[in-house]
Scaffold this motif. Structure first.
Motif, short mmCIF file in Angstrom:
data_model
loop_
_atom_site.label_atom_id
_atom_site.label_comp_id
_atom_site.label_asym_id
_atom_site.label_seq_id
_atom_site.Cartn_x
_atom_site.Cartn_y
_atom_site.Cartn_z
N ASP A 35 -1.94 64.42 -1.58
CA ASP A 35 -1.78 64.90 -0.15
C ASP A 35 -0.26 64.50 0.19
N ILE A 36 -0.12 63.13 -0.34
CA ILE A 36 1.38 62.72 -0.04
C ILE A 36 2.20 63.69 -0.39
N GLN A 50 5.90 57.17 9.07
CA GLN A 50 5.88 58.60 9.28
C GLN A 50 4.80 59.37 8.74
N LEU A 51 5.01 59.05 7.39
CA LEU A 51 4.18 59.59 6.22
C LEU A 51 2.55 59.39 6.67
N ALA A 52 2.30 58.33 7.05
CA ALA A 52 1.02 57.72 7.13
C ALA A 52 0.49 58.35 8.37
N ALA A 53 1.17 58.51 9.42
CA ALA A 53 0.76 59.19 10.67
C ALA A 53 0.68 60.57 10.55
N GLY A 56 -2.69 60.76 8.78
CA GLY A 56 -3.86 60.27 9.33
C GLY A 56 -4.35 58.95 9.07
N ARG A 57 -3.54 58.16 8.37
CA ARG A 57 -3.86 57.02 7.62
C ARG A 57 -3.01 55.76 8.01
N GLN A 58 -3.48 54.59 8.04
CA GLN A 58 -2.41 53.44 8.18
C GLN A 58 -1.36 53.19 7.14
N PRO A 59 -0.34 52.82 7.59
CA PRO A 59 0.89 52.47 6.29
C PRO A 59 0.26 51.44 5.13
N SER A 60 -0.52 50.69 5.48
CA SER A 60 -0.98 49.68 4.44
C SER A 60 -1.80 50.57 3.23
N SER A 61 -2.41 51.53 3.78
CA SER A 61 -3.35 52.21 2.90
C SER A 61 -2.75 52.97 1.75
N ILE A 62 -1.10 53.45 2.14
CA ILE A 62 -0.53 54.30 1.25
C ILE A 62 0.52 53.74 0.49
N TYR A 63 0.67 52.37 0.74
CA TYR A 63 1.66 51.59 -0.09
C TYR A 63 1.52 51.65 -1.76
#
Length: 201
Positions: A35-36, A50-53, A56-63
């Motif tokens: 998805d990223i 911006q990507l997390a938004a 529909g996720r929190q930034p911390s969840s995609i690091y």
């Protein structure tokens, strides 16, 4: 920062990144990481915030996922931007187009490709369920942006050539277009020869 310009033909080849390595295929066997990549291809360079938004996720969840994608070269840094007096790193894919059909030729990749198709199908179900609730959803007419389709038949070689030509053109349209006033859309498809039981008794 955006990637613009006429695409197609030789330009398309120059702007295509072919995924061939098994470590890259392994990393993409994840709904979040796939998805990223899809969002970065569809929306251009973005910060993690911006990507997390967009996801529909929190930034911390995609690091963690961003680190994995960067490690195998599927995302790269694309400059910086200032937001609320803070400098943010922008990320993008190594080319505007990410393709992997060449990887299918290698039998050693088939298990990983199968996992990726499973990921794609699960993501497609989520996309469709979200699309059903989207305020801009249109299920009919020339501006339809929600639908599904499956059909089994026996196309001739000439018909397969025509089908593949249309699929390639559809992909080009989606890569070329970036009307930021319109909602994001997702399109996924599978094409596969099936076991023929007609003469199996």
């Amino acid at each position: 920062m955006t990637r613009t310009g006429k695409r197609g033909g030789a330009d398309a080849d120059a702007e295509t990144y072919w995924i061939l390595r098994q470590d890259q295929l392994e990393v993409l066997a994840s709904t979040v990481r796939s998805d990223i990549i899809d969002h970065l291809v569809g929306r251009g360079p973005m910060s993690i915030k911006q990507l997390a938004a967009s996801l529909g996720r929190q930034p911390s969840s995609i690091y963690y996922h961003m680190e994995m994608l960067q490690k195998v070269g599927l995302i790269v840094e694309a400059g910086t931007q200032v937001s609320n007096r803070r400098t943010e790193v922008l990320y993008q894919t190594p080319a505007p187009r990410i393709r992997m059909k060449k990887a299918i030729r290698n039998p050693d990749n088939h298990e990983l490709i199968g996992k990726m198709v499973g990921v794609l199908n699960r993501q497609s179900q989520r996309d469709f369920e979200q699309g059903l609730m989207h305020p801009a959803m249109q299920s009919e007419g020339p501006h339809r942006n929600l639908g599904f389709f499956r059909l089994i038949n026996r196309p001739s070689p000439e018909s397969l050539e025509e089908i593949n030509g249309h699929l390639d053109r559809i992909a080009e349209i989606l890569w070329e277009e970036r009307d930021m006033s319109q909602p994001l859309v997702a399109l996924a498809w599978t094409l596969a020869p099936l076991p023929d039981q007609e003469d199996g008794g």
